[in-house]
Design an enzyme around this catalytic site. Structure first.
Site, short mmCIF file in Angstrom:
data_model
loop_
_atom_site.label_atom_id
_atom_site.label_comp_id
_atom_site.label_asym_id
_atom_site.label_seq_id
_atom_site.Cartn_x
_atom_site.Cartn_y
_atom_site.Cartn_z
N GLU A 63 0.85 -1.18 0.00
CA GLU A 63 0.00 0.00 0.00
C GLU A 63 0.89 1.24 0.00
O GLU A 63 1.98 1.24 0.57
CB GLU A 63 -0.90 0.01 1.24
CG GLU A 63 -0.16 0.12 2.56
CD GLU A 63 -1.09 0.22 3.75
OE1 GLU A 63 -2.28 0.50 3.55
OE2 GLU A 63 -0.62 0.01 4.89
N ASP A 77 17.27 -1.01 10.38
CA ASP A 77 17.86 -0.04 9.44
C ASP A 77 17.19 1.30 9.67
O ASP A 77 16.70 1.95 8.74
CB ASP A 77 17.66 -0.52 8.00
CG ASP A 77 18.49 0.28 6.98
OD1 ASP A 77 19.28 1.14 7.42
OD2 ASP A 77 18.33 0.05 5.78
#
Length: 294
Positions: A99, A203
């Site tokens: 999405e 990350d």
């Protein structure tokens, strides 16, 4: 439209048809590089926004792992990530469809809310130890996650040694630098706290922290695993860092041991060595400075 653009358009249309059943006209289409190793497109059909990225034939398994990462974090309910709509291969290219994240102005409590939600994510732990059930990627670098009961051992064996070994093999560091790492490994058990494993994004820098349509945080591009949450917080200080309200809110919800600021460089040896291997020796001065300190 050029032939290359037509081919890309048809490629994207096939993915949409497979995972969203969309055959309508694409109302908005923005093509761009999605990171350093793949291509991506943001598009809108009617009132729905999608985001699709794909490799150019390299890094097999990268998006399959990322889809698992997103679903792992989503399952906690702690912090928002994009919903995975489809992952697979088409025309020898691996793709990931999600999405789209529409953005709004930051809420006044954006940073406090972000800190609280990350603390809640880190409160997810596992009895398996430090690691993850599959290998994933940090950037284009494979990230080994074999389970290890001791967190310091995991950090040495599956994080530092993997990157140092690769850099030495590719002659991006000298044997003398590798020897300094060996000396550091002996000291790390006395320098790092032996905390329980926490589920971390892996990350977490500003480029992977998006403002969603509610003006709050949505995280993208995770390379998650169960590990030291201090390593996550240390990573956030790279490339500019976050607002102090973020750190205050995190510490208020999940305090960390004293002396964290002195430990930040140790944790950041891992992402720095990843950058050495992916992008070159320009990151070595920062590595050498840390090794000289410890």
């Amino acid at each position: 439209m050029s032939q290359q653009s037509q081919e890309q358009y048809q490629f994207i249309a096939q993915i949409l048809s497979k995972h969203a059943g969309e055959s309508a006209h694409i109302d908005d289409f923005q093509f761009f590089y999605g990171g350093n190793f793949n291509l991506a497109v943001r598009l809108r059909i009617k009132n729905t926004e999608y985001f699709i990225k794909w490799t150019q034939g390299d890094y097999q398994g990268l998006f399959e792992a990322e889809a698992k990462n997103l679903e792992t974090i989503h399952a906690t309910g702690a912090i928002q990530v994009p919903r995975v709509l489809g992952v697979g291969q088409l025309e020898e290219k691996e793709y990931l469809m999600m999405e789209g994240i529409e953005s709004a102005d930051k809420q006044t409590n954006y940073w406090q809310d972000f800190g609280e939600k990350l603390a809640h994510l880190h409160q997810n732990t596992t009895a398996h130890g430090h690691g993850l059930a599959y290998t994933n990627f940090i950037g284009a670098a494979p990230q080994e996650n074999s389970w290890t009961l001791d967190g310091v051992t995991f950090f040495i064996e599956n994080r530092l040694k993997k990157q140092v070994g690769r850099a030495l093999y590719d002659r991006k560091i000298t044997p003398e630098v590798a020897e300094k790492f060996e000396t550091l490994y002996e000291r790390l058990p006395s320098l790092l706290p032996h905390e329980a494993p926490a589920l971390i994004h892996g990350d977490l820098w500003s480029g992977n922290a998006m403002v969603n349509d509610q003006g709050l945080i949505t995280l993208v591009d995770p390379c998650c695993y169960y590990g030291f949450r201090e390593a996550e917080l240390a990573f956030t200080t790279m490339f500019g860092g976050f607002d102090t309200k973020f750190y205050d809110a995190y510490h208020a919800n999940f305090p960390i041991e004293k002396g964290f600021h002195e430990r930040i460089p140790l944790y950041n040896l891992y992402p720095l060595m990843v950058h050495v291997n992916l992008f070159g020796e320009g990151y070595l001065p920062a590595v050498n400075k840390i090794l000289a300190t410890f």
